[in-house]
Scaffold this active site. Sequence first.
Site, PDB file in Angstrom:
ATOM      1  N   ARG A  33       0.835  -1.206   0.000  1.00 60.19           N
ATOM      2  CA  ARG A  33       0.000   0.000   0.000  1.00 60.19           C
ATOM      3  C   ARG A  33       0.874   1.263   0.000  1.00 60.19           C
ATOM      4  O   ARG A  33       0.574   2.248  -0.670  1.00 60.19           O
ATOM      5  CB  ARG A  33      -0.917  -0.011   1.221  1.00 60.19           C
ATOM      6  CG  ARG A  33      -1.735   1.266   1.352  1.00 60.19           C
ATOM      7  CD  ARG A  33      -2.682   1.202   2.530  1.00 60.19           C
ATOM      8  NE  ARG A  33      -3.295   2.482   2.812  1.00 60.19           N
ATOM      9  CZ  ARG A  33      -4.150   2.676   3.802  1.00 60.19           C
ATOM     10  NH1 ARG A  33      -4.519   1.658   4.587  1.00 60.19           N
ATOM     11  NH2 ARG A  33      -4.672   3.873   4.010  1.00 60.19           N
ATOM     12  N   ASN A  51     -10.696  -4.130  -0.169  1.00 56.18           N
ATOM     13  CA  ASN A  51     -10.705  -3.020  -1.134  1.00 56.18           C
ATOM     14  C   ASN A  51      -9.910  -3.289  -2.394  1.00 56.18           C
ATOM     15  O   ASN A  51      -8.997  -4.123  -2.364  1.00 56.18           O
ATOM     16  CB  ASN A  51     -10.070  -1.799  -0.453  1.00 56.18           C
ATOM     17  CG  ASN A  51     -11.116  -0.948   0.243  1.00 56.18           C
ATOM     18  OD1 ASN A  51     -12.240  -0.830  -0.244  1.00 56.18           O
ATOM     19  ND2 ASN A  51     -10.764  -0.382   1.356  1.00 56.18           N
ATOM     20  N   CYS A  85     -18.985  -1.825   2.805  1.00 55.31           N
ATOM     21  CA  CYS A  85     -18.068  -0.737   3.117  1.00 55.31           C
ATOM     22  C   CYS A  85     -18.647   0.022   4.313  1.00 55.31           C
ATOM     23  O   CYS A  85     -19.847  -0.047   4.581  1.00 55.31           O
ATOM     24  CB  CYS A  85     -17.957   0.200   1.905  1.00 55.31           C
ATOM     25  SG  CYS A  85     -16.907   1.630   2.188  1.00 55.31           S
ATOM     26  N   HIS A 115     -17.041   4.132  -2.693  1.00 57.14           N
ATOM     27  CA  HIS A 115     -16.021   5.191  -2.633  1.00 57.14           C
ATOM     28  C   HIS A 115     -16.233   6.225  -3.731  1.00 57.14           C
ATOM     29  O   HIS A 115     -15.394   7.113  -3.905  1.00 57.14           O
ATOM     30  CB  HIS A 115     -14.587   4.634  -2.707  1.00 57.14           C
ATOM     31  CG  HIS A 115     -14.169   3.963  -1.443  1.00 57.14           C
ATOM     32  ND1 HIS A 115     -12.877   3.610  -1.170  1.00 57.14           N
ATOM     33  CD2 HIS A 115     -14.865   3.564  -0.359  1.00 57.14           C
ATOM     34  CE1 HIS A 115     -12.802   3.040   0.020  1.00 57.14           C
ATOM     35  NE2 HIS A 115     -13.990   2.998   0.539  1.00 57.14           N
ATOM     36  N   TYR A 159     -14.526  10.378  -0.161  1.00 59.37           N
ATOM     37  CA  TYR A 159     -13.529  10.118  -1.215  1.00 59.37           C
ATOM     38  C   TYR A 159     -13.682  11.049  -2.414  1.00 59.37           C
ATOM     39  O   TYR A 159     -12.820  11.143  -3.271  1.00 59.37           O
ATOM     40  CB  TYR A 159     -13.604   8.654  -1.673  1.00 59.37           C
ATOM     41  CG  TYR A 159     -12.962   7.720  -0.684  1.00 59.37           C
ATOM     42  CD1 TYR A 159     -13.714   7.131   0.340  1.00 59.37           C
ATOM     43  CD2 TYR A 159     -11.592   7.462  -0.725  1.00 59.37           C
ATOM     44  CE1 TYR A 159     -13.113   6.296   1.276  1.00 59.37           C
ATOM     45  CE2 TYR A 159     -10.991   6.627   0.204  1.00 59.37           C
ATOM     46  CZ  TYR A 159     -11.756   6.045   1.198  1.00 59.37           C
ATOM     47  OH  TYR A 159     -11.161   5.227   2.129  1.00 59.37           O
TER      48      TYR A 159
HETATM   49  C1  G6P Z   1     -12.211   4.030   4.961  1.00 58.29           C
HETATM   50  C2  G6P Z   1     -12.714   3.118   3.894  1.00 58.29           C
HETATM   51  C3  G6P Z   1     -12.035   1.803   3.861  1.00 58.29           C
HETATM   52  C4  G6P Z   1     -10.543   2.007   3.902  1.00 58.29           C
HETATM   53  C5  G6P Z   1     -10.185   2.658   5.182  1.00 58.29           C
HETATM   54  C6  G6P Z   1      -8.707   2.992   5.209  1.00 58.29           C
HETATM   55  O1  G6P Z   1     -13.032   4.013   6.008  1.00 58.29           O
HETATM   56  O2  G6P Z   1     -14.101   2.950   3.948  1.00 58.29           O
HETATM   57  O3  G6P Z   1     -12.423   1.162   2.668  1.00 58.29           O
HETATM   58  O4  G6P Z   1      -9.832   0.788   3.795  1.00 58.29           O
HETATM   59  O5  G6P Z   1     -10.886   3.853   5.418  1.00 58.29           O
HETATM   60  O6  G6P Z   1      -8.371   3.289   6.562  1.00 58.29           O
HETATM   61  P1  G6P Z   1      -6.825   3.277   6.989  1.00 58.29           P
HETATM   62  O7  G6P Z   1      -6.843   3.503   8.454  1.00 58.29           O
HETATM   63  O8  G6P Z   1      -6.302   1.922   6.603  1.00 58.29           O
HETATM   64  O9  G6P Z   1      -6.164   4.382   6.188  1.00 58.29           O
END
Ligand code: G6P
Length: 437
Positions: free
Chosen positions: A94, A148, A170, A200, A254
């Site tokens: 990531r 995701n 989600c 998203h 998003y």
């Molecule tokens: C959001 C989204 C998720 C995503 C997450 C990332 O809530 O709905 O799909 O994976 O945030 O959170 P993070 O703490 O991993 O950046």
Amino acid sequence: MSLKVVVIGGGSSYTPEIIEGFIHRYESFPITELTLVDIEKGLEKLEIVGALATRMIRKSGYPIKLSWTLNRKEALQNADFVTTQIRVGGLDARAKDERIPLTHGVIGQETNGPGGIFKAFRTIPVLMDICRDIHEVCPNAWMINFTNPAGIVTEALLKYSPHKKVIGVCNIPINMKNSVAEMVNCEAKDVEIEFIGMNHFVFGRKVLIKGIDQTEEVMDKLIHKEIDYSPANIVSLGWSKEFIQSLKLLPNPYHQYYFQIEDVLEKDLKAFAENGTRAEIVKEVEKELFIKYQDKELQEKPKELEKRGGAYYSDAACSLMDSIYNNTGDVQTVNIFNQGATTGLPNDSVIEVNALITKDGPKPITVGELPLSVRGIIQQMKAFEQLVIEAAISGEYLKAYQAMIMNPLVPSEKKAKILLDELLEAHKDYLPQFSIK
Ligand code: G6P
């Protein structure tokens, strides 16, 4: 009566969240067997999370038989529900999804832009394998996917895997509802938001509170920043009066990457220079969480988990399983095939939509025409998503290039090629379907 749930990606730091969800719903969703599954690389985390889950279940007093294993096929025996919450390549992958585009002055984000494309490229083949196992070992099980990019991968599985009982979830829609409820001081169950679009990229079109249309009031509070339904991973920049009043839609967090791109890029490049990317921040949160999870006195989901953007996703996943199991017919927001619910998008494309949840799965509630104001960008994004899927499944370079160049966040064909080649090289260990040129 047995009720078995399998959590694939069981070593995830989010797992205590879903364990808490199962405990809270035990009376209506009496799990008899719960198995956490992970891969060899995740064994240490799986053991830690398994031990915490054991303490949480013991404290609840419910007779849930908990186990954890690396043997996915064995775990899937007699499963009724299988949830998937995996991150192929982990947070290091990531970090590359976020870091590489940012070094080229392009949005670098977990599920949007070039990063989201490569999260899908890494994830789809693995989830396809999981679906093949489910179809072979427990063909009647529902696969509830939280992995995701949830909408894109759910569409890939529904189209190309043999298993068709797949639903994407989600936490964004549920976050939006909870935030509206908090703002108007009512219960979340009294808030209905009609959603239109994709995961998203979904918009809220109508807000009913106890059945009364309060859309204008909620939009007004959004304009005056009295409401912020952003998850922990997104810092809201607020929305202008013109944006909200002209679209007459509630953006989801998003959308900032599309309609506020310069400001977001400036914010993210600054953060990148100072503290690295979101993935690198999350790695620190994860370290803290796993130290906490090893505390033998800990018997509940720690509040620190709310530092993750995906917090409360278990409400989406657990209430969905609960309602399927009980055939409740209540309305929840899920990622499923359109099936005519939204005109202007292919019927076999996955949308994020309100649906009646029955024992035979979600039945989408008609939303009708895409509003002219956002019709074009929604159709472009759906076409882009389908290019990503075609490339992920085929492993063809030129299809991957098509997806990259058609993403609204990629500024030029030159940048598209640079980013495509760099990301293919960076992730080659996780992209068996692409023969690296
Ligand atoms: C959001 C989204 C998720 C995503 C997450 C990332 O809530 O709905 O799909 O994976 O945030 O959170 P993070 O703490 O991993 O950046």
